[in-house]
Design a protein around this motif. Structure first.
Motif, PDB file in Angstrom:
ATOM      1  N   ILE A 197       0.836  -1.199   0.000  1.00  0.00           N
ATOM      2  CA  ILE A 197       0.000   0.000   0.000  1.00  0.00           C
ATOM      3  C   ILE A 197       0.872   1.251   0.000  1.00  0.00           C
ATOM      4  O   ILE A 197       0.560   2.251  -0.667  1.00  0.00           O
ATOM      5  CB  ILE A 197      -0.941  -0.008   1.214  1.00  0.00           C
ATOM      6  CG1 ILE A 197      -1.931  -1.174   1.091  1.00  0.00           C
ATOM      7  CG2 ILE A 197      -1.712   1.301   1.331  1.00  0.00           C
ATOM      8  CD1 ILE A 197      -2.868  -1.307   2.261  1.00  0.00           C
ATOM      9  N   TYR A 198       1.981   1.201   0.723  1.00  0.00           N
ATOM     10  CA  TYR A 198       2.925   2.327   0.717  1.00  0.00           C
ATOM     11  C   TYR A 198       3.425   2.599  -0.697  1.00  0.00           C
ATOM     12  O   TYR A 198       3.468   3.746  -1.150  1.00  0.00           O
ATOM     13  CB  TYR A 198       4.096   2.007   1.649  1.00  0.00           C
ATOM     14  CG  TYR A 198       5.215   3.014   1.633  1.00  0.00           C
ATOM     15  CD1 TYR A 198       5.176   4.127   2.455  1.00  0.00           C
ATOM     16  CD2 TYR A 198       6.319   2.844   0.805  1.00  0.00           C
ATOM     17  CE1 TYR A 198       6.197   5.052   2.462  1.00  0.00           C
ATOM     18  CE2 TYR A 198       7.344   3.762   0.791  1.00  0.00           C
ATOM     19  CZ  TYR A 198       7.281   4.866   1.622  1.00  0.00           C
ATOM     20  OH  TYR A 198       8.302   5.792   1.600  1.00  0.00           O
ATOM     21  N   THR A 199       3.805   1.539  -1.410  1.00  0.00           N
ATOM     22  CA  THR A 199       4.280   1.700  -2.784  1.00  0.00           C
ATOM     23  C   THR A 199       3.174   2.212  -3.693  1.00  0.00           C
ATOM     24  O   THR A 199       3.427   2.979  -4.627  1.00  0.00           O
ATOM     25  CB  THR A 199       4.808   0.352  -3.311  1.00  0.00           C
ATOM     26  OG1 THR A 199       5.726  -0.209  -2.363  1.00  0.00           O
ATOM     27  CG2 THR A 199       5.524   0.528  -4.635  1.00  0.00           C
ATOM     28  N   THR A 200       1.933   1.825  -3.429  1.00  0.00           N
ATOM     29  CA  THR A 200       0.804   2.283  -4.233  1.00  0.00           C
ATOM     30  C   THR A 200       0.558   3.781  -4.055  1.00  0.00           C
ATOM     31  O   THR A 200       0.198   4.481  -5.011  1.00  0.00           O
ATOM     32  CB  THR A 200      -0.466   1.499  -3.850  1.00  0.00           C
ATOM     33  OG1 THR A 200      -0.246   0.100  -4.102  1.00  0.00           O
ATOM     34  CG2 THR A 200      -1.662   1.974  -4.659  1.00  0.00           C
ATOM     35  N   LEU A 201       0.758   4.282  -2.841  1.00  0.00           N
ATOM     36  CA  LEU A 201       0.516   5.699  -2.568  1.00  0.00           C
ATOM     37  C   LEU A 201       1.633   6.604  -3.072  1.00  0.00           C
ATOM     38  O   LEU A 201       1.421   7.813  -3.228  1.00  0.00           O
ATOM     39  CB  LEU A 201       0.330   5.916  -1.063  1.00  0.00           C
ATOM     40  CG  LEU A 201      -0.962   5.378  -0.455  1.00  0.00           C
ATOM     41  CD1 LEU A 201      -0.966   5.591   1.052  1.00  0.00           C
ATOM     42  CD2 LEU A 201      -2.179   6.042  -1.083  1.00  0.00           C
ATOM     43  N   LEU A 202       2.815   6.059  -3.324  1.00  0.00           N
ATOM     44  CA  LEU A 202       3.932   6.897  -3.754  1.00  0.00           C
ATOM     45  C   LEU A 202       3.664   7.628  -5.074  1.00  0.00           C
ATOM     46  O   LEU A 202       3.971   8.823  -5.186  1.00  0.00           O
ATOM     47  CB  LEU A 202       5.208   6.055  -3.854  1.00  0.00           C
ATOM     48  CG  LEU A 202       5.853   5.661  -2.521  1.00  0.00           C
ATOM     49  CD1 LEU A 202       7.090   4.823  -2.767  1.00  0.00           C
ATOM     50  CD2 LEU A 202       6.204   6.888  -1.697  1.00  0.00           C
ATOM     51  N   PRO A 203       3.117   6.978  -6.128  1.00  0.00           N
ATOM     52  CA  PRO A 203       2.809   7.745  -7.339  1.00  0.00           C
ATOM     53  C   PRO A 203       1.794   8.863  -7.111  1.00  0.00           C
ATOM     54  O   PRO A 203       1.897   9.934  -7.722  1.00  0.00           O
ATOM     55  CB  PRO A 203       2.265   6.678  -8.298  1.00  0.00           C
ATOM     56  CG  PRO A 203       2.858   5.406  -7.832  1.00  0.00           C
ATOM     57  CD  PRO A 203       2.922   5.534  -6.344  1.00  0.00           C
ATOM     58  N   MET A 291       1.135  14.243   4.095  1.00  0.00           N
ATOM     59  CA  MET A 291       1.636  13.133   3.280  1.00  0.00           C
ATOM     60  C   MET A 291       2.646  12.283   4.040  1.00  0.00           C
ATOM     61  O   MET A 291       2.560  11.037   4.051  1.00  0.00           O
ATOM     62  CB  MET A 291       2.268  13.711   2.017  1.00  0.00           C
ATOM     63  CG  MET A 291       2.793  12.717   1.030  1.00  0.00           C
ATOM     64  SD  MET A 291       3.564  13.576  -0.366  1.00  0.00           S
ATOM     65  CE  MET A 291       2.210  14.563  -0.985  1.00  0.00           C
ATOM     66  N   SER A 292       3.609  12.917   4.664  1.00  0.00           N
ATOM     67  CA  SER A 292       4.660  12.161   5.346  1.00  0.00           C
ATOM     68  C   SER A 292       4.102  11.341   6.504  1.00  0.00           C
ATOM     69  O   SER A 292       4.549  10.216   6.758  1.00  0.00           O
ATOM     70  CB  SER A 292       5.740  13.118   5.858  1.00  0.00           C
ATOM     71  OG  SER A 292       5.187  14.051   6.767  1.00  0.00           O
ATOM     72  N   PHE A 293       3.109  11.859   7.212  1.00  0.00           N
ATOM     73  CA  PHE A 293       2.508  11.119   8.320  1.00  0.00           C
ATOM     74  C   PHE A 293       1.690   9.937   7.807  1.00  0.00           C
ATOM     75  O   PHE A 293       1.672   8.872   8.428  1.00  0.00           O
ATOM     76  CB  PHE A 293       1.622  12.052   9.152  1.00  0.00           C
ATOM     77  CG  PHE A 293       2.379  13.110   9.890  1.00  0.00           C
ATOM     78  CD1 PHE A 293       2.911  12.855  11.137  1.00  0.00           C
ATOM     79  CD2 PHE A 293       2.573  14.358   9.333  1.00  0.00           C
ATOM     80  CE1 PHE A 293       3.615  13.826  11.832  1.00  0.00           C
ATOM     81  CE2 PHE A 293       3.277  15.339  10.016  1.00  0.00           C
ATOM     82  CZ  PHE A 293       3.804  15.070  11.262  1.00  0.00           C
ATOM     83  N   CYS A 294       0.990  10.131   6.676  1.00  0.00           N
ATOM     84  CA  CYS A 294       0.151   9.057   6.129  1.00  0.00           C
ATOM     85  C   CYS A 294       0.985   7.869   5.667  1.00  0.00           C
ATOM     86  O   CYS A 294       0.669   6.716   5.977  1.00  0.00           O
ATOM     87  CB  CYS A 294      -0.697   9.596   4.978  1.00  0.00           C
ATOM     88  SG  CYS A 294      -1.924  10.840   5.459  1.00  0.00           S
ATOM     89  N   VAL A 295       2.049   8.131   4.907  1.00  0.00           N
ATOM     90  CA  VAL A 295       2.814   7.028   4.330  1.00  0.00           C
ATOM     91  C   VAL A 295       3.809   6.428   5.321  1.00  0.00           C
ATOM     92  O   VAL A 295       4.073   5.222   5.282  1.00  0.00           O
ATOM     93  CB  VAL A 295       3.544   7.487   3.043  1.00  0.00           C
ATOM     94  CG1 VAL A 295       2.551   7.910   1.991  1.00  0.00           C
ATOM     95  CG2 VAL A 295       4.519   8.621   3.339  1.00  0.00           C
ATOM     96  N   LEU A 298       2.861   3.394   7.473  1.00  0.00           N
ATOM     97  CA  LEU A 298       2.719   2.077   6.862  1.00  0.00           C
ATOM     98  C   LEU A 298       3.984   1.240   6.994  1.00  0.00           C
ATOM     99  O   LEU A 298       3.915   0.022   7.110  1.00  0.00           O
ATOM    100  CB  LEU A 298       2.349   2.227   5.377  1.00  0.00           C
ATOM    101  CG  LEU A 298       0.986   2.860   5.102  1.00  0.00           C
ATOM    102  CD1 LEU A 298       0.825   3.162   3.614  1.00  0.00           C
ATOM    103  CD2 LEU A 298      -0.134   1.951   5.573  1.00  0.00           C
ATOM    104  N   VAL A 299       5.149   1.885   6.954  1.00  0.00           N
ATOM    105  CA  VAL A 299       6.398   1.131   7.007  1.00  0.00           C
ATOM    106  C   VAL A 299       6.694   0.573   8.388  1.00  0.00           C
ATOM    107  O   VAL A 299       7.217  -0.525   8.491  1.00  0.00           O
ATOM    108  CB  VAL A 299       7.572   2.004   6.506  1.00  0.00           C
ATOM    109  CG1 VAL A 299       8.905   1.277   6.633  1.00  0.00           C
ATOM    110  CG2 VAL A 299       7.340   2.382   5.044  1.00  0.00           C
ATOM    111  N   PRO A 300       6.374   1.261   9.510  1.00  0.00           N
ATOM    112  CA  PRO A 300       6.657   0.667  10.818  1.00  0.00           C
ATOM    113  C   PRO A 300       5.977  -0.657  11.069  1.00  0.00           C
ATOM    114  O   PRO A 300       6.286  -1.304  12.050  1.00  0.00           O
ATOM    115  CB  PRO A 300       6.153   1.723  11.801  1.00  0.00           C
ATOM    116  CG  PRO A 300       6.342   2.993  11.084  1.00  0.00           C
ATOM    117  CD  PRO A 300       5.984   2.654   9.661  1.00  0.00           C
ATOM    118  N   ALA A 301       5.051  -1.075  10.193  1.00  0.00           N
ATOM    119  CA  ALA A 301       4.513  -2.433  10.349  1.00  0.00           C
ATOM    120  C   ALA A 301       5.605  -3.470  10.184  1.00  0.00           C
ATOM    121  O   ALA A 301       5.466  -4.610  10.606  1.00  0.00           O
ATOM    122  CB  ALA A 301       3.400  -2.668   9.338  1.00  0.00           C
TER     123      ALA A 301
END
Length: 320
Positions: A197-203, A291-295, A298-301
């Protein structure tokens, strides 16, 4: 103390992150530190320092000037080089995330493989074309036709997230005929879908940032992944703290300051000429601002539970 007296809070986050990395080393129980951790620390520190290139300026910061990368008063040749560099960094970031997740075994399921091999490349292509057309002085498409490029990126992001949420488990058990099963996708049963999902939100984020500030996303990705490696074995409080510092740091690195005047209201019209309802523009502006808070959440999972034979009930016993 009011915010008016805090004039360099953006640069404070850079040094605060470096301080937390040093504290993390001091709290490690092991006496020797591997060369891998040193390399990861250097990459995280370099990404943190380079993020200052994308810091904006506030009215109270009378000494502040935009860096040459963000400056708009440049020749067309330099602007073209910046565009090519941003595209190269953006594509390298997306391909690196694909290779990382493939190496970790998180693309075994057909749905996730379709997202990474089909949806993400189309998203990247649409973003690059939109950057080129929006920054060009030659109008190839009308304003209404241009709106369909961001809309397709938004719709593909929603489609990809639905696919990931429909098939979230990325752990598979193969019966090898022995007492010890073979695990695929054992990075974590939670981290794989979250990173997808993180990769999906990057674009989508790159689309809202425009090409000049999009390389900040690559620095954010590198810093988050390196920090997840450094924080292994640390307390939950430390992980939450360093994650919040990174999110705050890239709040500034995406062009924001602690002032309402710094809101990018034009982001609501990327893909739209007007709005009949207020829900969609509010969501877009909220994503652009936070943006930075949203994405980064996801990575700390990746800090979550690693799959072991004792919790195989989370796994799908039928690999696909």
């Amino acid at each position: 103390m009011t915010n008016s007296y805090v004039l360099v809070e953006d640069y404070v986050t850079v040094y605060f992150f470096g301080t937390l990395v040093i504290i993390n080393y001091l709290l490690k129980k092991q006496t020797s530190i591997s060369s891998e951790l040193i390399l990861v620390s250097v990459i995280a520190g370099a990404a943190s320092r380079l993020s200052a290139t994308f810091f904006g300026c506030r009215e109270e910061q009378f000494w502040c000037t935009k860096t040459w990368w963000l400056s708009t008063e440049v020749s067309s040749g330099i602007r073209n080089y910046k565009y090519v560099g941003s595209v190269a960094v953006f594509l390298g970031m997306m391909y690196g995330l694909y290779r990382y997740q493939k190496q970790q075994g998180s693309l075994m399921r057909r749905g996730l493989k379709f997202v990474h091999c089909t949806v993400h490349p189309i998203q990247c292509l649409l973003v690059i074309v939109y950057w080129a057309l929006s920054s060009s002085s030659i109008k190839v498409l009308t304003e209404g036709q241009m709106c369909w490029l961001p809309r397709c990126v938004y719709l593909l992001a929603v489609l990809a997230m639905c696919i990931v949420l429909y098939t979230p488990c990325t752990v598979y058990v193969v019966d090898t005929g022995s007492s010890t099963p073979r695990l695929y996708g054992a990075m974590s049963c939670y981290s794989g879908p979250c990173l997808a999902i993180y990769t999906t939100l990057l674009p989508v984020c790159a689309l809202l940032l425009q090409y000049s500030a999009a390389p900040a996303l690559a620095l954010l990705t590198a810093q988050l992944l390196c920090t997840s490696r450094l924080a292994e074995g640390s307390s939950v409080a430390f992980k939450v703290m360093i994650c919040h510092v990174i999110a705050m740091q890239y709040f500034y690195a995406t062009g924001h300051q602690a002032a309402v005047q710094q809101f990018d209201w034009n982001a609501a019209f990327i893909g739209f000429t007007s709005h009949h309802y207020h829900v969609l523009p509010v969501l877009i502006i909220a994503l652009r601002t936070l943006m930075s808070f949203c994405v980064s959440e996801l990575v700390p999972a990746d800090y979550g539970a690693t799959v072991t034979p004792s919790n195989l009930s989370l796994a799908d016993s039928r690999p696909r």
